[in-house]
Motif scaffolding. Structure first.
Motif, PDB file in Angstrom:
ATOM      1  N   TYR A  87       0.829  -1.197   0.000  1.00  0.00           N
ATOM      2  CA  TYR A  87       0.000   0.000   0.000  1.00  0.00           C
ATOM      3  C   TYR A  87       0.868   1.255   0.000  1.00  0.00           C
ATOM      4  CZ  TYR A  87      -3.445   3.431   1.555  1.00  0.00           C
ATOM      5  OH  TYR A  87      -4.246   4.528   1.644  1.00  0.00           O
ATOM      6  N   ARG A  88       1.877   1.267   0.856  1.00  0.00           N
ATOM      7  CA  ARG A  88       2.769   2.428   0.925  1.00  0.00           C
ATOM      8  C   ARG A  88       3.506   2.646  -0.387  1.00  0.00           C
ATOM      9  NH1 ARG A  88       6.720   1.731   5.529  1.00  0.00           N
ATOM     10  NH2 ARG A  88       7.737   3.448   4.456  1.00  0.00           N
ATOM     11  N   GLY A  89       3.873   1.553  -1.067  1.00  0.00           N
ATOM     12  CA  GLY A  89       4.548   1.669  -2.350  1.00  0.00           C
ATOM     13  C   GLY A  89       3.655   2.276  -3.408  1.00  0.00           C
ATOM     14  N   ILE A  90       2.408   1.855  -3.415  1.00  0.00           N
ATOM     15  CA  ILE A  90       1.451   2.396  -4.381  1.00  0.00           C
ATOM     16  C   ILE A  90       1.218   3.879  -4.116  1.00  0.00           C
ATOM     17  CG2 ILE A  90      -0.952   2.267  -5.147  1.00  0.00           C
ATOM     18  CD1 ILE A  90      -0.746  -0.796  -4.531  1.00  0.00           C
ATOM     19  N   ARG A  91       1.094   4.251  -2.839  1.00  0.00           N
ATOM     20  CA  ARG A  91       0.903   5.656  -2.496  1.00  0.00           C
ATOM     21  C   ARG A  91       2.126   6.495  -2.878  1.00  0.00           C
ATOM     22  NH1 ARG A  91      -4.327   6.866  -1.593  1.00  0.00           N
ATOM     23  NH2 ARG A  91      -3.849   8.466  -0.069  1.00  0.00           N
ATOM     24  N   HIS A  92       3.336   5.935  -2.703  1.00  0.00           N
ATOM     25  CA  HIS A  92       4.553   6.618  -3.148  1.00  0.00           C
ATOM     26  C   HIS A  92       4.487   6.855  -4.649  1.00  0.00           C
ATOM     27  CE1 HIS A  92       7.574   7.316  -0.081  1.00  0.00           C
ATOM     28  NE2 HIS A  92       7.289   6.160   0.494  1.00  0.00           N
ATOM     29  N   GLN A  93       4.105   5.819  -5.379  1.00  0.00           N
ATOM     30  CA  GLN A  93       4.047   5.884  -6.834  1.00  0.00           C
ATOM     31  C   GLN A  93       3.047   6.950  -7.294  1.00  0.00           C
ATOM     32  OE1 GLN A  93       3.020   2.073  -8.427  1.00  0.00           O
ATOM     33  NE2 GLN A  93       4.595   2.212  -9.993  1.00  0.00           N
ATOM     34  N   ASP A  94       1.912   7.040  -6.624  1.00  0.00           N
ATOM     35  CA  ASP A  94       0.879   8.006  -6.986  1.00  0.00           C
ATOM     36  C   ASP A  94       1.192   9.416  -6.503  1.00  0.00           C
ATOM     37  OD1 ASP A  94      -0.516   5.929  -8.067  1.00  0.00           O
ATOM     38  OD2 ASP A  94      -1.914   5.726  -6.387  1.00  0.00           O
ATOM     39  N   ALA A 110      -0.188  17.467  -3.499  1.00  0.00           N
ATOM     40  CA  ALA A 110      -0.083  16.131  -4.070  1.00  0.00           C
ATOM     41  C   ALA A 110      -1.162  15.917  -5.132  1.00  0.00           C
ATOM     42  CB  ALA A 110      -0.200  15.075  -2.984  1.00  0.00           C
ATOM     43  N   ARG A 111      -2.373  16.427  -4.883  1.00  0.00           N
ATOM     44  CA  ARG A 111      -3.453  16.242  -5.843  1.00  0.00           C
ATOM     45  C   ARG A 111      -3.206  17.057  -7.115  1.00  0.00           C
ATOM     46  NH1 ARG A 111      -8.594  17.811  -4.090  1.00  0.00           N
ATOM     47  NH2 ARG A 111      -7.751  18.975  -2.372  1.00  0.00           N
ATOM     48  N   LYS A 112      -2.569  18.224  -7.007  1.00  0.00           N
ATOM     49  CA  LYS A 112      -2.247  19.012  -8.196  1.00  0.00           C
ATOM     50  C   LYS A 112      -1.280  18.251  -9.086  1.00  0.00           C
ATOM     51  CE  LYS A 112      -2.797  23.687  -6.439  1.00  0.00           C
ATOM     52  NZ  LYS A 112      -2.080  24.875  -6.000  1.00  0.00           N
ATOM     53  N   GLN A 113      -0.319  17.592  -8.492  1.00  0.00           N
ATOM     54  CA  GLN A 113       0.673  16.848  -9.270  1.00  0.00           C
ATOM     55  C   GLN A 113       0.032  15.646  -9.961  1.00  0.00           C
ATOM     56  OE1 GLN A 113       3.693  15.996  -6.410  1.00  0.00           O
ATOM     57  NE2 GLN A 113       4.532  18.069  -6.453  1.00  0.00           N
ATOM     58  N   ILE A 114      -0.963  15.045  -9.352  1.00  0.00           N
ATOM     59  CA  ILE A 114      -1.625  13.891  -9.945  1.00  0.00           C
ATOM     60  C   ILE A 114      -2.432  14.310 -11.173  1.00  0.00           C
ATOM     61  CG2 ILE A 114      -3.422  12.156  -9.551  1.00  0.00           C
ATOM     62  CD1 ILE A 114      -2.439  12.041  -6.635  1.00  0.00           C
ATOM     63  N   ARG A 115      -3.087  15.464 -11.089  1.00  0.00           N
ATOM     64  CA  ARG A 115      -3.928  15.935 -12.199  1.00  0.00           C
ATOM     65  C   ARG A 115      -3.147  16.207 -13.469  1.00  0.00           C
ATOM     66  NH1 ARG A 115      -7.035  20.488  -9.223  1.00  0.00           N
ATOM     67  NH2 ARG A 115      -7.745  19.258  -7.472  1.00  0.00           N
ATOM     68  N   LYS A 116      -1.901  16.632 -13.344  1.00  0.00           N
ATOM     69  CA  LYS A 116      -1.099  17.017 -14.523  1.00  0.00           C
ATOM     70  C   LYS A 116      -0.672  15.841 -15.344  1.00  0.00           C
ATOM     71  CE  LYS A 116       0.627  21.278 -12.700  1.00  0.00           C
ATOM     72  NZ  LYS A 116       1.745  22.086 -12.335  1.00  0.00           N
TER      73      LYS A 116
END
Length: 116
Positions: A87-94, A110-116
């Motif tokens: 789980y922690r690895g997936i969260r790191h990746q995202d 963190a959410r801004k970086q995901i949207r791009k």
């Protein structure tokens, strides 16, 4: 200005304070290092001889994991978590928060970086 184990140290800083600027060396290790080498408590970086600086570098290289070795170890741990799909690895990746923080209204960066 001199560099010891990849950390920049100002000439008018005390040895104890300058050595804590290195990744992996905190206040306790800095004091221990100074006592092992027999360096006075109030001596500044520009008062050290070349021999003393070399001794500091040798002692750090032998006894402590610092700078790039420390960062490489941290990155290897994260890569291991990602490879075994923890789980922690997936969260790191995202790029999401890892430790159970709220994400509905917080973690905006963190959410801004995901949207791009």
């Amino acid at each position: 200005m001199s560099y010891i184990s990849g950390a920049r140290s100002l000439p008018d800083e005390q040895v104890r304070i300058a050595s804590t600027k290195m990744d992996g060396i905190g206040p306790k290790k800095a004091i221990q290092l100074r006592y092992q080498l027999g360096i006075s408590g109030n001596i500044k970086m520009n008062e050290l001889t070349k021999y003393q600086i070399d001794q500091i570098e040798k002692m750090i290289a032998q006894d402590h994991v610092v700078h790039w070795e420390l960062k490489r170890g941290e990155r290897a741990d994260i890569e291991r978590l990602i490879s075994i799909s923890r789980y922690r690895g997936i969260r790191h990746q995202d790029g999401s928060p890892l430790r159970g923080q709220r994400t509905h209204t917080n973690a905006r960066t963190a959410r801004k970086q995901i949207r791009k």
